[in-house]
Write a protein that holds these residues in place. Structure first.
Motif, mmCIF file in Angstrom:
data_model
loop_
_atom_site.group_PDB
_atom_site.id
_atom_site.type_symbol
_atom_site.label_atom_id
_atom_site.label_comp_id
_atom_site.label_asym_id
_atom_site.label_seq_id
_atom_site.Cartn_x
_atom_site.Cartn_y
_atom_site.Cartn_z
ATOM 1 N N UNK A 133 0.827 -1.193 0.199
ATOM 2 C CA UNK A 133 -0.074 -0.030 0.074
ATOM 3 C C UNK A 133 0.760 1.150 0.082
ATOM 4 N N UNK A 134 2.283 1.110 0.373
ATOM 5 C CA UNK A 134 2.902 2.429 0.131
ATOM 6 C C UNK A 134 3.630 2.937 -1.164
ATOM 7 N N UNK A 135 3.180 3.898 -1.211
ATOM 8 C CA UNK A 135 3.666 4.481 -2.622
ATOM 9 C C UNK A 135 4.390 5.842 -2.455
ATOM 10 N N UNK A 136 4.895 6.293 -3.668
ATOM 11 C CA UNK A 136 5.465 7.601 -3.507
ATOM 12 C C UNK A 136 4.537 8.355 -3.736
ATOM 13 N N UNK A 161 5.791 13.583 3.074
ATOM 14 C CA UNK A 161 5.300 12.534 2.013
ATOM 15 C C UNK A 161 6.439 11.620 1.948
ATOM 16 N N UNK A 162 6.020 10.579 1.232
ATOM 17 C CA UNK A 162 7.222 9.507 0.803
ATOM 18 C C UNK A 162 7.414 10.049 -0.637
ATOM 19 N N UNK A 163 8.924 10.640 -0.504
ATOM 20 C CA UNK A 163 9.114 11.319 -1.723
ATOM 21 C C UNK A 163 9.955 10.549 -2.864
ATOM 22 N N UNK A 164 10.309 9.118 -2.123
ATOM 23 C CA UNK A 164 10.918 8.427 -3.292
ATOM 24 C C UNK A 164 11.315 6.751 -2.546
ATOM 25 N N UNK A 165 11.005 5.964 -3.280
ATOM 26 C CA UNK A 165 11.373 4.550 -2.861
ATOM 27 C C UNK A 165 12.622 4.237 -3.719
ATOM 28 N N UNK A 196 12.090 10.506 2.728
ATOM 29 C CA UNK A 196 11.053 11.337 3.370
ATOM 30 C C UNK A 196 11.349 12.601 2.907
ATOM 31 N N UNK A 197 10.468 13.738 2.669
ATOM 32 C CA UNK A 197 10.867 14.957 2.695
ATOM 33 C C UNK A 197 10.432 15.638 3.980
ATOM 34 N N UNK A 198 10.463 14.951 5.050
ATOM 35 C CA UNK A 198 10.377 15.510 6.239
ATOM 36 C C UNK A 198 11.724 15.395 6.994
ATOM 37 N N UNK A 199 12.027 16.448 7.807
ATOM 38 C CA UNK A 199 13.334 16.223 8.524
ATOM 39 C C UNK A 199 13.338 15.580 9.836
ATOM 40 N N UNK A 200 14.104 14.549 10.007
ATOM 41 C CA UNK A 200 14.253 13.848 11.537
ATOM 42 C C UNK A 200 15.784 14.258 11.830
ATOM 43 N N UNK A 201 15.811 14.215 13.256
ATOM 44 C CA UNK A 201 16.976 14.669 13.994
ATOM 45 C C UNK A 201 17.361 13.499 14.710
#
Length: 256
Positions: A133-136, A161-165, A196-201
């Protein structure tokens, strides 16, 4: 006044973001009790508790999924004994945390995943998504404890979002994790990973990435792919975050 089809479409376009935000509010509220702090406890240290990363509850409620690289090899002391112990902190509400003992069940060093068993009453598990079910372009969110305890022990949610697989081959976090099984998996070559296009730390490691609409876990944040110190992560974040797909979480649970 009779509304035309164009009028209805315009109203739906305005209402859709609000409905999505409402759904995410509910999803976050459900997820928070399932997200834990992974760390160590030593009664002679200052501070006694050290945050190492994030984890989330899965399966029957006494298992926690996290990253392999957040585990501490020297955490071998048992409850009541001197030394460093592997523990998790369970969220009980705003500024309310309960420390529980944890033991390592299984480690997948090649994919930077680990499974812990947690003492005490079972916790609410997060549902796992179907890997297919996971898509870009999928809307996702993730919860964790960025920059360790600097921001306080409060669950923080980021959205993207999932920016790339794409494909990648992760090295083992430590030489001690290069066992026969890890070497065999490395020899299998690259595997899929989510960008992902979100920033993690630092501190987000091991946290759940979930479908923003349903709350189902689609992956696990892995900071192994993000280079730099805590200081550079704050001043010059790369903007690139990677997650280990839920497929490998399912495999880890099946092998326990």
């Amino acid at each position: 006044m009779k509304l035309t089809r164009r009028d209805w479409l315009a109203l739906l376009a305005v209402a859709a973001p609000t409905l999505a935000q409402a759904d995410l509010v509910a999803v976050i509220a459900r997820a928070k009790p399932s997200v834990v702090i992974v760390g160590t406890f030593n009664p002679t240290d200052n501070p006694r508790f050290a945050l190492k990363g994030t984890g989330f509850v899965a399966a029957e409620g006494n298992l926690v999924v996290t990253n392999a690289h957040v585990l501490t090899p020297q955490a071998t002391a048992r409850p009541g004994e001197p030394g460093t112990r592997q523990v998790v902190q369970v969220w009980r509400g705003p500024r309310q945390w309960e420390m529980r003992e944890a033991s390592v069940v299984r480690v997948d060093a090649a994919r930077d995943l680990a499974l812990l068993r947690v003492d005490g009453t079972p916790l609410p598990p997060m549902a796992l998504a179907d890997p297919a079910s996971v898509n870009e372009g999928m809307s996702i969110a993730f919860i964790g404890f960025p920059i360790g305890g600097v921001l306080g022990y409060a669950p923080v949610t980021h959205r993207g979002i999932v920016s790339s697989i794409t494909t990648v081959a992760l090295p083992a976090a430590r030489p001690s994790q290069l066992n026969e099984a890890a070497v065999r998996r490395l020899s299998e070559g690259p595997f899929e990973i989510y960008q992902l296009d979100a920033v993690a730390y630092p501190g987000n490691s091991g946290g759940p990435v979930f479908n923003a609409d349903t709350g189902e876990v689609v992956g696990v944040i892995s900071m192994v792919m993000v280079k730099g110190t805590r200081e550079s992560a704050l001043s010059s974040p790369t903007g690139l975050t990677y997650a280990i797909p839920v497929q490998f979480v399912r495999e880890l649970l099946e092998r326990r």
